[in-house]
Write an enzyme that holds these catalytic residues in place. Sequence first.
Site, PDB file in Angstrom:
ATOM      1  CG  ASP A  38      -2.194   0.869   0.897  1.00 37.42           C
ATOM      2  OD1 ASP A  38      -3.277   0.284   0.739  1.00 37.42           O
ATOM      3  OD2 ASP A  38      -2.058   2.116   0.787  1.00 37.42           O
ATOM      4  CB  SER A  73       3.501   3.769  -6.587  1.00 35.28           C
ATOM      5  OG  SER A  73       2.444   3.970  -7.497  1.00 35.28           O
ATOM      6  CB  VAL A  74       0.311  -0.666  -8.308  1.00 37.34           C
ATOM      7  CG1 VAL A  74       0.191  -1.465  -7.017  1.00 37.34           C
ATOM      8  CG2 VAL A  74      -0.824   0.360  -8.432  1.00 37.34           C
ATOM      9  CG  ASN A 100      -7.771  -4.200  -3.720  1.00 36.37           C
ATOM     10  OD1 ASN A 100      -8.989  -4.249  -3.858  1.00 36.37           O
ATOM     11  ND2 ASN A 100      -7.195  -3.523  -2.726  1.00 36.37           N
ATOM     12  CE1 TYR A 165     -12.143   2.963 -10.057  1.00 34.11           C
ATOM     13  CE2 TYR A 165     -14.480   2.702 -10.564  1.00 34.11           C
ATOM     14  CZ  TYR A 165     -13.371   2.349  -9.818  1.00 34.11           C
ATOM     15  OH  TYR A 165     -13.480   1.379  -8.849  1.00 34.11           O
ATOM     16  CE  LYS A 169     -11.149  -0.356 -10.587  1.00 34.41           C
ATOM     17  NZ  LYS A 169     -10.033  -1.109  -9.968  1.00 34.41           N
ATOM     18  CB  SER A 199     -14.194   1.613   0.700  1.00 35.06           C
ATOM     19  OG  SER A 199     -14.023   2.288  -0.536  1.00 35.06           O
TER      20      SER A 199
HETATM   21  P1  NAD Z   1      -9.575   2.013  -0.385  1.00 36.30           P
HETATM   22  O1  NAD Z   1      -9.230   3.436  -0.651  1.00 36.30           O
HETATM   23  O2  NAD Z   1     -10.115   1.660   0.942  1.00 36.30           O
HETATM   24  O3  NAD Z   1      -8.303   1.095  -0.681  1.00 36.30           O
HETATM   25  C1  NAD Z   1      -7.480   1.291  -1.792  1.00 36.30           C
HETATM   26  C2  NAD Z   1      -6.033   1.296  -1.316  1.00 36.30           C
HETATM   27  O4  NAD Z   1      -5.173   1.437  -2.460  1.00 36.30           O
HETATM   28  C3  NAD Z   1      -5.701   2.459  -0.382  1.00 36.30           C
HETATM   29  O5  NAD Z   1      -5.220   1.954   0.842  1.00 36.30           O
HETATM   30  C4  NAD Z   1      -4.638   3.257  -1.123  1.00 36.30           C
HETATM   31  O6  NAD Z   1      -3.634   3.811  -0.280  1.00 36.30           O
HETATM   32  C5  NAD Z   1      -4.046   2.201  -2.045  1.00 36.30           C
HETATM   33  N1  NAD Z   1      -3.385   2.779  -3.208  1.00 36.30           N
HETATM   34  C6  NAD Z   1      -3.809   3.825  -3.965  1.00 36.30           C
HETATM   35  N2  NAD Z   1      -2.921   4.089  -4.923  1.00 36.30           N
HETATM   36  C7  NAD Z   1      -1.922   3.173  -4.794  1.00 36.30           C
HETATM   37  C8  NAD Z   1      -0.724   2.911  -5.506  1.00 36.30           C
HETATM   38  N3  NAD Z   1      -0.373   3.670  -6.552  1.00 36.30           N
HETATM   39  N4  NAD Z   1       0.057   1.883  -5.136  1.00 36.30           N
HETATM   40  C9  NAD Z   1      -0.283   1.118  -4.062  1.00 36.30           C
HETATM   41  N5  NAD Z   1      -1.403   1.334  -3.323  1.00 36.30           N
HETATM   42  C10 NAD Z   1      -2.204   2.349  -3.697  1.00 36.30           C
HETATM   43  O7  NAD Z   1     -10.619   1.584  -1.523  1.00 36.30           O
HETATM   44  P2  NAD Z   1     -11.391   0.191  -1.794  1.00 36.30           P
HETATM   45  O8  NAD Z   1     -12.825   0.526  -1.943  1.00 36.30           O
HETATM   46  O9  NAD Z   1     -10.984  -0.863  -0.842  1.00 36.30           O
HETATM   47  O10 NAD Z   1     -10.861  -0.135  -3.261  1.00 36.30           O
HETATM   48  C11 NAD Z   1     -10.080  -1.260  -3.602  1.00 36.30           C
HETATM   49  C12 NAD Z   1     -10.235  -1.536  -5.086  1.00 36.30           C
HETATM   50  O11 NAD Z   1     -11.568  -1.934  -5.376  1.00 36.30           O
HETATM   51  C13 NAD Z   1      -9.958  -0.342  -6.000  1.00 36.30           C
HETATM   52  O12 NAD Z   1      -9.280  -0.790  -7.157  1.00 36.30           O
HETATM   53  C14 NAD Z   1     -11.332   0.146  -6.361  1.00 36.30           C
HETATM   54  O13 NAD Z   1     -11.348   0.859  -7.562  1.00 36.30           O
HETATM   55  C15 NAD Z   1     -12.065  -1.174  -6.450  1.00 36.30           C
HETATM   56  N6  NAD Z   1     -13.525  -1.099  -6.351  1.00 36.30           N
HETATM   57  C16 NAD Z   1     -14.096  -0.674  -5.198  1.00 36.30           C
HETATM   58  C17 NAD Z   1     -15.474  -0.642  -5.127  1.00 36.30           C
HETATM   59  C18 NAD Z   1     -16.185  -0.209  -3.889  1.00 36.30           C
HETATM   60  O14 NAD Z   1     -17.430  -0.199  -3.921  1.00 36.30           O
HETATM   61  N7  NAD Z   1     -15.472   0.123  -2.816  1.00 36.30           N
HETATM   62  C19 NAD Z   1     -16.254  -1.005  -6.219  1.00 36.30           C
HETATM   63  C20 NAD Z   1     -15.635  -1.436  -7.366  1.00 36.30           C
HETATM   64  C21 NAD Z   1     -14.258  -1.490  -7.407  1.00 36.30           C
END
Ligand code: NAD
Length: 324
Positions: A38, A73-74, A100, A165, A169, A199
């Site tokens: 992260d 960073s990813v 993720n 986005y 995606k 989230s």
């Molecule tokens: P979140 O913000 O709680 O977690 C995402 C994490 O990714 C954060 O801790 C952030 O610090 C980390 N991050 C961001 N940029 C980064 C980078 N460059 N390198 C490494 N880490 C990095 O959000 P979440 O809701 O848990 O989202 C997780 C994934 O699920 C994301 O890809 C999001 O797009 C996807 N998603 C979420 C939902 C939802 O409803 N929450 C729906 C569809 C998709």
Amino acid sequence: MDIRFDDQVAIITGAGNGLGREYAIEMARRGARVVVNDLGSSGSGEGQSASAADRVVEEIRALGGEAVASHDSVATRTGGQAIVEAALDTWGRLDICINNAGFLRNDRFEDLTDEQIDGILNVHLKGAFYVGQPAYRAMRRGGYGRMLFTSSASGLFGHAWQANYAAAKSGLVGLSNVVALEGSAYGIQSNVLLPTADSRLSAEMDPGFMEIPAFAAAVQNADFSASGGRVVPSFNMPLALYLVSRGCAATHGIYSSNSGRYARVRICALEGWVAPAGAIPPAVEDIEAHFEQIEQMDNWFEPMSVYEEFGAVAHAARLQGVYR
Ligand code: NAD
């Protein structure tokens, strides 16, 4: 716990919060050694901090599990390489990679800046290459792998003010499909998950999208009657973990997890209309005349490659008596 990850090494990107944190803790509880990656940035991808990943590693260790933190960073090639090296340097192998990590930068389609477009494509789509390629190489060497790419209902079904986005995606679906096709030769499976959870990203959902009347009506008429208390990360974890488990044979799939409903999502071609036999193409007017049939949903086919679609065409042609 029948489904276990003993002796396996997993990378989970963006595991410092939300969904990734949930996956990391449960996978470690079930015996996996986990790279908790992260960057520790905000919901819009600003800043960075080691504490997000470090906290989750501490939680896992407190439960008796094994984990290491990665703060890279990813969204860069060097970062992706370093994340995979954290697994290989610590444990010498890699079995599972859950892509993720991510954030949101929403805006009207016509107003999206390069910063909003590139930032989102870099973290969600290019990040999946940057982490996925070295991860795939390590899995190929080991003759086994489970890849999971995190897409979104916004990406596949649509959400106003999220063109950047959604493009990133939905790109992951094409990426995963090809990884699944190529990986089939080396014991590597690849699938896509569309999670849904309240989230940190919820705070990034600028309600400006309500300016679009048809979309605002869809939001206002949404039926949340089966969703109370269930739009949370923990309800998404079971499907994510199953998809990367040893016993799961599924690959080349897209799966939705929403409010405790788990379902395959299919990209299908309908039977359609087949033009008369021969080498003379139909007229534009023929398309107009058959447009209802082109949209008709009675018969459908899910091609698992470009070549399988030709089989669907031949099947439709036989059904319609155009070719035998
Ligand atoms: P979140 O913000 O709680 O977690 C995402 C994490 O990714 C954060 O801790 C952030 O610090 C980390 N991050 C961001 N940029 C980064 C980078 N460059 N390198 C490494 N880490 C990095 O959000 P979440 O809701 O848990 O989202 C997780 C994934 O699920 C994301 O890809 C999001 O797009 C996807 N998603 C979420 C939902 C939802 O409803 N929450 C729906 C569809 C998709």
